[in-house]
Motif scaffolding. Sequence first.
Motif, mmCIF file in Angstrom:
data_model
loop_
_atom_site.group_PDB
_atom_site.id
_atom_site.type_symbol
_atom_site.label_atom_id
_atom_site.label_comp_id
_atom_site.label_asym_id
_atom_site.label_seq_id
_atom_site.Cartn_x
_atom_site.Cartn_y
_atom_site.Cartn_z
ATOM 1 N N GLY A 77 0.815 -1.201 0.000
ATOM 2 C CA GLY A 77 0.000 0.000 0.000
ATOM 3 C C GLY A 77 0.852 1.256 0.000
ATOM 4 O O GLY A 77 2.067 1.225 0.239
ATOM 5 N N TYR A 78 0.183 2.373 -0.226
ATOM 6 C CA TYR A 78 0.857 3.659 -0.384
ATOM 7 C C TYR A 78 1.751 4.002 0.801
ATOM 8 O O TYR A 78 2.931 4.325 0.640
ATOM 9 N N GLN A 79 1.214 3.941 2.013
ATOM 10 C CA GLN A 79 1.998 4.361 3.164
ATOM 11 C C GLN A 79 3.080 3.350 3.528
ATOM 12 O O GLN A 79 4.119 3.719 4.060
ATOM 13 N N GLU A 80 2.854 2.082 3.232
ATOM 14 C CA GLU A 80 3.913 1.100 3.448
ATOM 15 C C GLU A 80 5.091 1.392 2.525
ATOM 16 O O GLU A 80 6.255 1.321 2.927
ATOM 17 N N LEU A 81 4.782 1.762 1.278
ATOM 18 C CA LEU A 81 5.838 2.128 0.335
ATOM 19 C C LEU A 81 6.545 3.405 0.784
ATOM 20 O O LEU A 81 7.773 3.516 0.712
ATOM 21 N N GLU A 82 5.763 4.366 1.235
ATOM 22 C CA GLU A 82 6.343 5.653 1.657
ATOM 23 C C GLU A 82 7.370 5.449 2.773
ATOM 24 O O GLU A 82 8.456 6.015 2.743
ATOM 25 N N SER A 83 7.043 4.634 3.750
ATOM 26 C CA SER A 83 7.955 4.441 4.880
ATOM 27 C C SER A 83 9.092 3.480 4.545
ATOM 28 O O SER A 83 10.081 3.414 5.288
ATOM 29 N N ALA A 84 8.980 2.749 3.440
ATOM 30 C CA ALA A 84 10.030 1.801 3.062
ATOM 31 C C ALA A 84 11.180 2.463 2.311
ATOM 32 O O ALA A 84 12.233 1.846 2.128
ATOM 33 N N MET A 85 10.997 3.720 1.871
ATOM 34 C CA MET A 85 12.048 4.396 1.125
ATOM 35 C C MET A 85 13.255 4.645 2.034
ATOM 36 O O MET A 85 13.105 5.084 3.168
ATOM 37 N N THR A 86 14.455 4.386 1.521
ATOM 38 C CA THR A 86 15.639 4.447 2.367
ATOM 39 C C THR A 86 16.702 5.427 1.883
ATOM 40 O O THR A 86 17.631 5.726 2.636
ATOM 41 N N GLU A 87 16.596 5.951 0.683
ATOM 42 C CA GLU A 87 17.714 6.716 0.139
ATOM 43 C C GLU A 87 17.624 8.213 0.386
ATOM 44 O O GLU A 87 18.628 8.889 0.521
ATOM 45 N N GLY A 88 16.427 8.788 0.467
ATOM 46 C CA GLY A 88 16.351 10.236 0.459
ATOM 47 C C GLY A 88 16.550 10.745 -0.952
ATOM 48 O O GLY A 88 16.384 10.015 -1.933
ATOM 49 N N LEU A 104 -8.621 7.715 -6.522
ATOM 50 C CA LEU A 104 -8.136 6.437 -7.035
ATOM 51 C C LEU A 104 -9.281 5.627 -7.618
ATOM 52 O O LEU A 104 -10.421 5.733 -7.184
ATOM 53 N N GLU A 105 -8.950 4.813 -8.594
ATOM 54 C CA GLU A 105 -9.923 3.921 -9.211
ATOM 55 C C GLU A 105 -9.698 2.500 -8.695
ATOM 56 O O GLU A 105 -8.637 2.182 -8.147
ATOM 57 N N GLU A 106 -10.694 1.674 -8.869
ATOM 58 C CA GLU A 106 -10.613 0.283 -8.438
ATOM 59 C C GLU A 106 -9.386 -0.382 -9.060
ATOM 60 O O GLU A 106 -9.175 -0.312 -10.277
ATOM 61 N N GLY A 107 -8.575 -1.005 -8.243
ATOM 62 C CA GLY A 107 -7.393 -1.701 -8.737
ATOM 63 C C GLY A 107 -6.138 -0.861 -8.778
ATOM 64 O O GLY A 107 -5.063 -1.368 -9.110
ATOM 65 N N ASP A 108 -6.230 0.439 -8.448
ATOM 66 C CA ASP A 108 -5.056 1.299 -8.470
ATOM 67 C C ASP A 108 -4.141 0.996 -7.285
ATOM 68 O O ASP A 108 -4.600 0.730 -6.171
ATOM 69 N N GLN A 109 -2.853 1.056 -7.536
ATOM 70 C CA GLN A 109 -1.847 1.061 -6.478
ATOM 71 C C GLN A 109 -1.161 2.413 -6.518
ATOM 72 O O GLN A 109 -0.715 2.863 -7.577
ATOM 73 N N LEU A 110 -1.097 3.084 -5.391
ATOM 74 C CA LEU A 110 -0.519 4.421 -5.323
ATOM 75 C C LEU A 110 0.884 4.333 -4.749
ATOM 76 O O LEU A 110 1.128 3.610 -3.777
ATOM 77 N N THR A 111 1.813 5.093 -5.357
ATOM 78 C CA THR A 111 3.181 5.086 -4.864
ATOM 79 C C THR A 111 3.841 6.426 -5.100
ATOM 80 O O THR A 111 3.534 7.125 -6.066
ATOM 81 N N THR A 112 4.751 6.796 -4.205
ATOM 82 C CA THR A 112 5.642 7.897 -4.487
ATOM 83 C C THR A 112 6.553 7.510 -5.646
ATOM 84 O O THR A 112 6.983 6.355 -5.750
ATOM 85 N N MET A 113 6.821 8.477 -6.538
ATOM 86 C CA MET A 113 7.697 8.158 -7.663
ATOM 87 C C MET A 113 9.112 7.849 -7.192
ATOM 88 O O MET A 113 9.890 7.197 -7.907
ATOM 89 N N ALA A 114 9.471 8.289 -5.995
ATOM 90 C CA ALA A 114 10.782 7.958 -5.443
ATOM 91 C C ALA A 114 10.988 6.447 -5.365
ATOM 92 O O ALA A 114 12.124 5.963 -5.370
ATOM 93 N N ALA A 115 9.889 5.685 -5.302
ATOM 94 C CA ALA A 115 9.998 4.228 -5.204
ATOM 95 C C ALA A 115 10.650 3.619 -6.443
ATOM 96 O O ALA A 115 11.209 2.517 -6.365
ATOM 97 N N LEU A 116 10.591 4.315 -7.584
ATOM 98 C CA LEU A 116 11.214 3.778 -8.789
ATOM 99 C C LEU A 116 12.729 3.713 -8.659
ATOM 100 O O LEU A 116 13.382 3.000 -9.429
#
Length: 800
Positions: free
Chosen positions: A344-355, A579-591
């Motif tokens: 999920g979005y917030q799990e991804l947000e807190s998983a970012m490690t690089e800054g 958001l639409e059904e089936g969307d996954q939201l992420t910060t672009m930093a995750a790329l």
Amino acid sequence: MRSDITIEPLDLERDLDLLHAWVTHPRSSFWMMQDATVDDVRSEYGDIVASDHHDAWLGRIGGRPTFLVETYDPRRAPGLADLPELIDGDLGMHVLVAPPAGRPVAGLTTDVFDAVMAFCFDDPTVRRVVVEPDVRNHPIRDKNVGVGFTELREIPLPGKTAMLSVCPREDWDAPMVVPAGAAVGRPMTGSLLRSSSSPRGTSGRIETPDHLTPDHLTPELLDRAQRHLVAKALGEFSHERLIAPTDRGEGWWRVETDASSYDFTARVHALEHWVVDAASIVRTRDGEVVAADAQELIAELAPVLGIPDALLPTYLEEIASTLASTAWKVRHRRTPVADLVDAGYQELESAMTEGHPAFVANNGRIGFDLDDYVAYAPETGNTVRLHWLAARRELTRLSLGAGETEQSLHDAELTDADRSSFEATLRALDLDPADYLYLPVHPWQWTHKLAITFAPDLARRDLVHLGEGSDEHRPQQSIRTFFNASRPERHYVKTALAIQNMGFVRGLSPAYMAVTPAINDWVAETVAADGELQDCGFGILREIAAIGYTGDAFHRLATPSPYRKMIAALWRESPVPRLEEGDQLTTMAALLHRDADGDALVTAWIKASPLAAADWVRSYLRSYLRPLVHCLHRYDLAFMPHGENLLLRLRDHVPVAAFMKDIGEEIAVMGDLPLPAEVERVRGDFPDDVKALAVHTDVFDGVLRFLAAILDEDGVLAGEEFWDLVRETVEAHAADHPELADAAERYDLLRPRFRHSCLNRLQLRNTLQMVDLTDQAESLIFAGTLRNPIARPDGESPHP
């Protein structure tokens, strides 16, 4: 041990909502109930309550519900029943500590752990306590060992690989005091030996670590952090031509200073992007190999980096803070990318490690202590309750966007209970609530700045502290912006925060923000009315309200200062309702994220998607690059589109649309487009060769060079093919919009070279304020030009 801890049988009807909030909280991911509904929790714990060999208990501290305990017979649990290590008198145990509401309490988890162990061993038939934490959960494994558990071996359990661990009664270092009420409601001797139908993923896990114990500051972890940061410094300083490595052949390079030499392997990609192998770095001094040290590297390079002598200690402090943050993440944030692919979005947000991918000192946060870091840094995953002030209306400016009123804002952002409490606080002081506006503040800001620096304003009742709000918020990567975890559809809140981070004190100016909602309205209306942008799925998250207090002594001085930026906030739309059904939201930093083992999340997403790598990148570029090119060509409108400022909508793991945010401070109109008077501030006068840097620097050099290198290094997509797709995206837009041919010629995104604008040079020149936000173009520092990786081949016509 504390004497105010009680443990009682769980009352499912009474405790259901509380229990659901705990087990589904993002910090409770190892409990494996993140997506559970209230009915799911009722069913699960109904079975436990009805079981004759499994119990659930509610723990209180000072009467307040604080933790959940489960006890069971491990020899009757799936996955454990047939283990030869289990013996008569074994008791299984799981613990879940409630996510902190506000500032975490140092030592709380140790107190809870001691109380639970005392509770288990209060039954004289219990010979050992058994736990089976996830093998990746190193913090709790260390805590288990610290109180007497012995790790036996790894075992497979539903949903995880667990570390079977046991603590014999004789190995437990029992506290001096048995918790009050520990035996209240306890069944007869032996009845605790019960099993769970599915052993919890958090067996023995304490969700909140002991914050005063810097368990991440070990030689091994710091060496890893040092190597990572030295590798980044060598790469980015080489990219910005501050240093020039010597080619030693066969992929080896050398950088020499007056004191040391650094040998390392590296690959150089397009845009002079260096990927330095951290493990390969060999530092030699006086003929001996010595440890890589980022602070010493900076000090050795200081003459060529151009850091003013007076500011060098400040920069070294930011380097130290960045190292500490990296070591903490290596220690505590080891989530593999395989677990993030569907996160999920917030799990991804807190998983970012690089800054920030380019800045070497990117996690300064000077002003936070160790507890503050754990409480408020986004990577720790803690929730926060914001504090609220009543600010005297005549001394405060509230600006509202289209469709917003003060009433609608307060109705949406404050619960009825909050508003009633705030009004009661004011009336108890013989103050009229109608004379005040409500202003949210960061908890750290209240404690460290407002309650002290603005004591006169509080004493005059121009400001009144109202306490915490009810909603739980999660800090985002920008650290002073919060996502509403209690009500995700509600707005983000961005607060002033007087810490030094990455070249700035993170304040908010009431004067500067006065027109922020109007600017956002104009940008949002422009984007919504443009068919091309809508076809690309490009949207704006408006900053719909801004508030700032100006009644203090600092605003009465003639000279501006950071003290004028300490009491302000704004509200930004949440993406969740769109958001639409089936969307996954992420910060672009995750790329750009790689996990502790070096695996890239973008690579995992591409492999999980139904598309080939090239088609995946096409979809991403259509969602991200094409809208930015269109805004530049049609409106001379430039954004600051780095990873933290943009959210991607993924469907089937493929980017299909994007939301731009942080509009008020970071857009510019670089032409003669008519603007409303209150929006005129965003018009900038830029040299022609600087205007195109809105794409060349901010997109190509700021984002895509990192992504291209990751895909190339991982063998997913060759760098040349990646940049061909970028060029294809720019040319396709031009072909679809012949009416914008003049703009395409003026910006000439396919030119052979473009000016090399350098970010670290800005921070190195002035570590306290690297740019003047009112004149950013004049603040830029250039280092020659870069070869454009999408330049047209020789002989091609410059225009479609």
